[in-house]
Design an enzyme around this catalytic site. Structure first.
Site, PDB file in Angstrom:
ATOM      1  N   GLU A  51      29.914  49.773  54.805  1.00 33.06           N
ATOM      2  CA  GLU A  51      28.796  50.240  55.627  1.00 33.06           C
ATOM      3  C   GLU A  51      27.569  50.653  54.819  1.00 33.06           C
ATOM      4  OE1 GLU A  51      30.164  52.485  58.889  1.00 33.06           O
ATOM      5  OE2 GLU A  51      28.202  53.263  59.413  1.00 33.06           O
ATOM      6  N   GLU A  56      30.531  51.928  72.301  1.00 35.57           N
ATOM      7  CA  GLU A  56      30.627  52.694  71.050  1.00 35.57           C
ATOM      8  C   GLU A  56      29.590  52.184  70.048  1.00 35.57           C
ATOM      9  OE1 GLU A  56      35.145  52.750  70.434  1.00 35.57           O
ATOM     10  OE2 GLU A  56      34.355  53.394  68.491  1.00 35.57           O
ATOM     11  N   GLU A  88      44.321  52.322  64.327  1.00 32.85           N
ATOM     12  CA  GLU A  88      43.058  51.896  63.699  1.00 32.85           C
ATOM     13  C   GLU A  88      42.815  52.666  62.391  1.00 32.85           C
ATOM     14  OE1 GLU A  88      39.654  51.524  66.353  1.00 32.85           O
ATOM     15  OE2 GLU A  88      38.378  52.315  64.752  1.00 32.85           O
ATOM     16  N   LYS A 141      30.326  60.758  72.388  1.00 35.56           N
ATOM     17  CA  LYS A 141      31.210  60.119  71.417  1.00 35.56           C
ATOM     18  C   LYS A 141      31.401  61.066  70.248  1.00 35.56           C
ATOM     19  CE  LYS A 141      31.370  56.382  67.998  1.00 35.56           C
ATOM     20  NZ  LYS A 141      30.791  55.152  67.438  1.00 35.56           N
TER      21      LYS A 141
HETATM   22  C1  LIG Z   1      35.027  56.314  60.275  1.00 34.21           C
HETATM   23  C2  LIG Z   1      35.396  55.141  59.761  1.00 34.21           C
HETATM   24  O1  LIG Z   1      34.888  53.953  60.176  1.00 34.21           O
HETATM   25  C3  LIG Z   1      33.811  53.868  61.086  1.00 34.21           C
HETATM   26  C4  LIG Z   1      34.262  53.791  62.487  1.00 34.21           C
HETATM   27  C5  LIG Z   1      34.413  52.581  63.134  1.00 34.21           C
HETATM   28  C6  LIG Z   1      34.940  52.545  64.555  1.00 34.21           C
HETATM   29  O2  LIG Z   1      35.189  53.612  65.127  1.00 34.21           O
HETATM   30  O3  LIG Z   1      35.143  51.445  65.089  1.00 34.21           O
HETATM   31  C7  LIG Z   1      34.051  51.395  62.499  1.00 34.21           C
HETATM   32  C8  LIG Z   1      33.463  51.403  61.276  1.00 34.21           C
HETATM   33  C9  LIG Z   1      32.992  52.658  60.684  1.00 34.21           C
HETATM   34  O4  LIG Z   1      31.677  52.895  61.096  1.00 34.21           O
HETATM   35  C10 LIG Z   1      36.366  55.084  58.625  1.00 34.21           C
HETATM   36  O5  LIG Z   1      36.619  53.996  58.120  1.00 34.21           O
HETATM   37  O6  LIG Z   1      36.882  56.136  58.228  1.00 34.21           O
END
Ligand SMILES: C=C(O[C@@H]1C=C(C(=O)O)C=C[C@H]1O)C(=O)O
Length: 500
Positions: free
Chosen positions: A302, A346, A482, A252
């Site tokens: 987070e 993930e 996203e 990943k």
């Molecule tokens: C990397 C980011 O977010 C991270 C990635 C996520 C995912 O891939 O689902 C979810 C939350 C965070 O741990 C960001 O917001 O820039």
């Protein structure tokens, strides 16, 4: 350690913060100063007006999501700093340098607090009394963070930032629960009379106590946005990642992209905090502005680590899906997120890596079997809250940061290979994005979040960062969408509405 240092122009003319590293092995009595802190109750001070009153000096802000032991800290100007300069020595292979930042921070922090004293300014008849520092809300706290990568060098965007940088504010306002205190921190010369110094500091403290006249600060109006990485370039980057995953090189990797914003006037990052507090009160809100108009700020959901004595808390946060238009659609999407094998994998990579990295230090580690859904304003995530008890309570928060950063929620798995992939392929250096941000105290207790949903400003420009975890089945268009959702908190804060 033989790394050369590069000086940053962070010091304003009216004070000269002492870098703790200058104290290197000097006996306490011969040091340029020792730390003295003096506090008063300050229930009437509002953290944001306090920051607005400090427009033009260094400013710092940290607010934990409301509830429990949540704390808000607002800081003005610099009493002392702990800074790890960049490594610019090409002769030293990078692998020999890994982790040097964490040890430097621990050493410098320990030295800074050696011989420190802590006093109540309103003891008795406006006397000054020495008070036990360690559990008092007004105790001095270093606020700051680290760069994402160990080999960070300050580029054009991150010009006033360092691989690690913590500030002890000269004026520190702390609110916890129903209490609020204003603390003044200063380094006093070894030959200076402590009582004289305390009297002078008390005067300066009292002068700050009345709410400052709010200098009106302006939000950004109709800024211009651009995205240096086109959707086609993003697709190519995601393809490179899925190819490396297919080849078994990595499992990943979290890829990020940037949004560049230009405003008509210099951006006052502190003026966005009202918006972030109102809209993202369930997140950690932060502002690190070591030079006026050079700010790193954000609102992140987070938690990386909360350490209070032997107790530690962290979380796995990975796996994302949009919010719905109605409560029904929200629930349907949340159920889809929980049921998705891709998102669960993930997520589980993060859970299992945290378990592996923490287990050795814990008498117990409580990790629920299945994640829950965290519903934020624009997006929903899979969340596994994690808590544990340290075998050795004196293990500080910084060694725990070293163990955890970057989790596969920010870097990837396996970590070293994912970081190498990012160094090779990610077009824009991350600076402090996706790295630990937070505070620590003399006992090396502290709270750190992961600095996502964040932006860095330089005068009238800002760079916003957003990333997404890539695994074998990831589709570029979906990951683009996203990351677009993850830009929204900062776009909103910077007056760019819901633009994507
Ligand atoms: C990397 C980011 O977010 C991270 C990635 C996520 C995912 O891939 O689902 C979810 C939350 C965070 O741990 C960001 O917001 O820039």
């Amino acid at each position: 350690m033989s790394h050369q240092s590069r000086q940053h122009p962070t010091a304003l003319p009216y004070h000269s913060p002492t870098v703790a590293s200058q104290w290197e092995s000097t006996p306490i009595a011969e040091r340029p100063g020792r730390l003295v802190s003096l506090f008063v109750p300050a229930a009437e001070l509002d953290p944001l007006s306090f920051l607005r009153g400090g427009y033009g000096v260094e400013r710092f802000y940290w607010a934990e999501p409301s509830g429990g032991a949540s704390m808000t800290l607002a800081g003005l100007a610099v009493a002392a700093e702990v800074r790890v300069p960049p490594v610019l020595d090409d002769a030293a292979p990078f692998s020999d340098q890994s982790d040097y930042r964490f040890d430097d921070v621990i050493e410098q922090t320990t030295r800074l607090f050696e011989g420190a004293s802590f006093h109540a300014a309103d003891a008795g008849d406006w006397g000054v009394a020495e008070v036990e520092m360690d559990n008092h809300p007004a105790r001095p706290r270093l606020f700051g963070g680290l760069a994402f990568q160990d080999d960070f060098v300050p580029d054009n965007t991150w010009s006033v930032f360092s691989p690690a940088h913590f500030i002890l504010p000269h004026f520190q306002l702390v609110q916890t629960g129903h209490e609020a205190f204003l603390t003044i921190n200063a380094l006093i010369a070894p030959d200076e009379d402590l009582l004289d110094a305390l009297n002078g500091m008390r005067e300066a403290l009292m002068a700050r106590l009345p709410a400052a006249d709010a200098i009106s600060t302006r939000r950004v109006v109709s800024p211009n946005l651009s995205y240096p990485l086109s959707p086609e370039m993003w697709a190519e980057l995601v393809d490179q990642a899925t190819t490396a995953i297919g080849a078994g090189e990595i499992e990943k990797v979290v890829l990020s992209r940037v949004c560049e914003l230009r405003a008509a006037e210099p951006i006052d990052a502190a003026a966005t905090l009202d918006f972030l507090n109102e809209q993202y009160g369930d997140c950690y809100r932060f502002l690190f502005e070591p030079l006026p108009h050079h700010a790193f700020f954000g609102a992140t959901p987070e938690l990386l680590i909360r350490k209070t004595g032997p107790r530690v808390q962290t979380m796995a946060l990975a796996g994302s899906i949009p919010r719905g238009q109605s409560p029904g659609e929200d629930d349907r999407l949340a159920a889809q997120l929980l049921a998705s094998p891709k998102e669960r994998r993930e997520h589980n990579l993060v859970v299992e890596t945290i378990r592996r990295d923490m287990a050795a230090d814990m008498t117990f580690l409580n990790i629920p079997d299945a994640p829950v859904v965290l519903r934020l304003k624009n997006i929903q995530h899979l969340l596994t809250p994690i808590e544990g008890q340290l075998m050795e309570p004196q293990l500080g928060v910084v060694p725990l940061l070293r163990r955890l950063h970057p989790t596969p929620a920010m870097g990837g798995a396996p970590a070293e290979r994912a970081l190498a992939f990012l160094r090779r392929h990610e077009p824009v250096p991350r600076g402090w994005y996706a790295a630990p941000i937070g505070w620590l105290d003399r006992q090396q207790d502290g709270v750190f979040a992961v600095a996502i949903r964040s932006a860095v400003t330089q005068h009238a420009r800002a760079w916003l960062y957003a990333g997404a975890g890539i695994v074998a089945e990831s589709q570029p268009a979906q990951e683009w969408a996203e990351t677009a959702l993850k830009f929204r908190p900062m776009l909103g804060a910077l007056g760019a509405g819901e633009a994507v």
